[in-house]
Design an enzyme around this catalytic site. Structure first.
Site, PDB file in Angstrom:
ATOM      1  N   ARG A   1     -35.346 -85.627  36.173  1.00  0.00           N
ATOM      2  CA  ARG A   1     -36.763 -85.889  35.909  1.00  0.00           C
ATOM      3  C   ARG A   1     -37.138 -85.319  34.551  1.00  0.00           C
ATOM      4  NH1 ARG A   1     -35.844 -88.826  39.261  1.00  0.00           N
ATOM      5  NH2 ARG A   1     -36.773 -89.144  41.331  1.00  0.00           N
TER       6      ARG A   1
ATOM      7  N   GLY B   1     -60.289 -83.276  38.426  1.00  0.00           N
ATOM      8  CA  GLY B   1     -58.996 -82.957  39.002  1.00  0.00           C
ATOM      9  C   GLY B   1     -58.100 -82.140  38.101  1.00  0.00           C
TER      10      GLY B   1
ATOM     11  N   GLY C   1     -57.681 -84.175  34.859  1.00  0.00           N
ATOM     12  CA  GLY C   1     -58.986 -84.560  34.331  1.00  0.00           C
ATOM     13  C   GLY C   1     -59.819 -83.407  33.824  1.00  0.00           C
TER      14      GLY C   1
ATOM     15  N   TYR D   1     -47.190 -97.828  44.683  1.00  0.00           N
ATOM     16  CA  TYR D   1     -48.051 -97.105  43.744  1.00  0.00           C
ATOM     17  C   TYR D   1     -47.793 -97.551  42.312  1.00  0.00           C
ATOM     18  CZ  TYR D   1     -49.644 -93.181  40.856  1.00  0.00           C
ATOM     19  OH  TYR D   1     -50.234 -92.411  39.885  1.00  0.00           O
TER      20      TYR D   1
ATOM     21  N   ASN E   1     -44.089 -87.200  35.144  1.00  0.00           N
ATOM     22  CA  ASN E   1     -44.573 -86.220  36.115  1.00  0.00           C
ATOM     23  C   ASN E   1     -45.208 -85.038  35.386  1.00  0.00           C
ATOM     24  OD1 ASN E   1     -42.224 -87.757  37.161  1.00  0.00           O
ATOM     25  ND2 ASN E   1     -42.665 -86.653  39.048  1.00  0.00           N
ATOM     26  N   LEU E   2     -46.373 -84.636  35.849  1.00  0.00           N
ATOM     27  CA  LEU E   2     -47.075 -83.504  35.250  1.00  0.00           C
ATOM     28  C   LEU E   2     -46.858 -82.252  36.093  1.00  0.00           C
ATOM     29  CD1 LEU E   2     -50.495 -85.183  34.370  1.00  0.00           C
ATOM     30  CD2 LEU E   2     -48.358 -85.190  33.063  1.00  0.00           C
TER      31      LEU E   2
END
Length: 343
Positions: free
Chosen positions: A229, A35, A38, A156, A185-186
């Site tokens: 964020r 992904g 990943g 989640y 958050n990426l």
């Protein structure tokens, strides 16, 4: 056992298990290794000397099913669990049960099967969504249990948070070596830009990009823009997880972030500048902001395994915008007309 429907990345043509460095010795299994995050982590591991990396593919190994967890971890020395069912704020509101059940089952069963298989190290990757809704900023790991998560993130976030409980319980009872990481958050090139499930940066890039293409006078964004964020560039996140795999052996959770905060309003303004959009932003205050603020104390990651984010935020956004502009899907505006901006 040979896993025929997985990707094995070996440093030698015969697939022999050459010894790597530190926590990278022997076979390393990376769930979610194909992904967005990943694939970068697998590349990082190879550069650091890992010679036997197994990436089980979700279409053949559904990790909600325990037998697949057992098959995946057989023969592994290290397991890095990245696989997750995720989405933005709209997806979270529509699928709370799915998000809770699938993430809980994947994590709990995979760690149990890893323990039974004699895995030497298990790296559990959690989420910033596990933090309480009103955590003082910057978020410190010791505040993780001081309240309930933001409602749209709770199913989640709590499912992933149970991996920390399991890791600490297994360490206490079985001496099982498992660590727990909390990334923010990426974002970055290759992110999920599907408007039905994307997170905030790709969702906003797509909306603003399409508005510019169509000559729209305004772009609708959920909330009032005051929520903040923190974002971590995907290559930096891969490095952080890799370093923790190599060097960290502690039982305490560790934040992974860049150590900087930005409001959604300022993020939208920066994206408009990078994309060249000069229209109006229409804030839909009838829609939720999500968690009021997110920003992490990242000092533990630096002291425990030497991680510090390298990529400047505007530079990372520019790379992401340029990548999306070159994608064929960027010329398909119809899907974004009624899609929410993710969180």
């Amino acid at each position: 056992m040979q896993l025929m429907n997985s990707q094995s990345v070996n440093g030698s043509p015969n697939g022999s298990q050459d010894r790597g460095n530190g926590g990278l010795s022997g076979r390393v299994v990376v769930t979610g290794g194909g992904g967005f995050l990943g694939s970068r982590l697998v590349d990082w591991l190879r550069r650091r000397g890992a010679r036997d990396i197994l990436v089980p593919r979700s279409e053949k190994f559904n990790l909600v099913e325990r037998d697949n967890c057992r098959r995946v971890v057989e023969g592994a020395d290290t397991v890095i669990h990245l696989a997750a069912r995720v989405g933005g704020i709209g997806f979270n509101r529509e699928n709370p049960g799915t998000l809770f059940f699938e993430n809980l089952m994947m994590g709990a069963q995979l760690m149990e099967e890893a323990r039974l298989a004699g895995v030497k190290k298990f790296v559990a990757v959690g989420t910033v969504c596990a933090y309480p809704k009103y955590t003082p900023v910057p978020f410190k790991e010791d505040d993780l249990w001081n309240g309930y998560p933001e409602e749209t993130n709770a199913p989640y976030g709590l499912a992933k948070k149970m991996l920390l409980v399991q890791a600490q319980a297994y360490r206490q009872q079985y001496g099982f070596n498992s660590i727990y990481l909390l990334p923010v958050n990426l974002y970055g090139p290759g992110d999920n830009f599907d408007p039905r499930s994307s997170h905030v940066i790709p969702a906003l890039i797509r909306k603003i990009f399409v508005a510019k293409q169509r000559g729209d006078e305004s772009v609708e964004v959920w909330g009032d823009g005051t929520a903040s964020r923190e974002f971590l560039y995907v290559d930096d996140a891969a490095e952080a997880i890799g370093l923790a795999t190599e060097r960290y052996e502690g039982s305490e959770p560790v934040n992974l972030g860049a150590g900087r905060e930005i409001t959604i309003k300022d993020l939208v303004g920066l994206l408009c500048k990078l994309i060249g959009y000069q229209g109006r932003i229409a804030w839909d205050v009838s829609k939720p902001n999500g968690q009021p603020r997110r920003s992490l104390d990242v000092s533990r990651a630096e002291s425990a395994f030497g991680f510090r984010a390298r990529t400047g935020f505007e530079d990372g956004l520019r790379r992401t915008v340029e990548w999306w502009a070159a994608e064929p899907d960027s010329a398909a505006p119809d899907l974004v007309q009624r899609a929410p901006n993710g969180r």
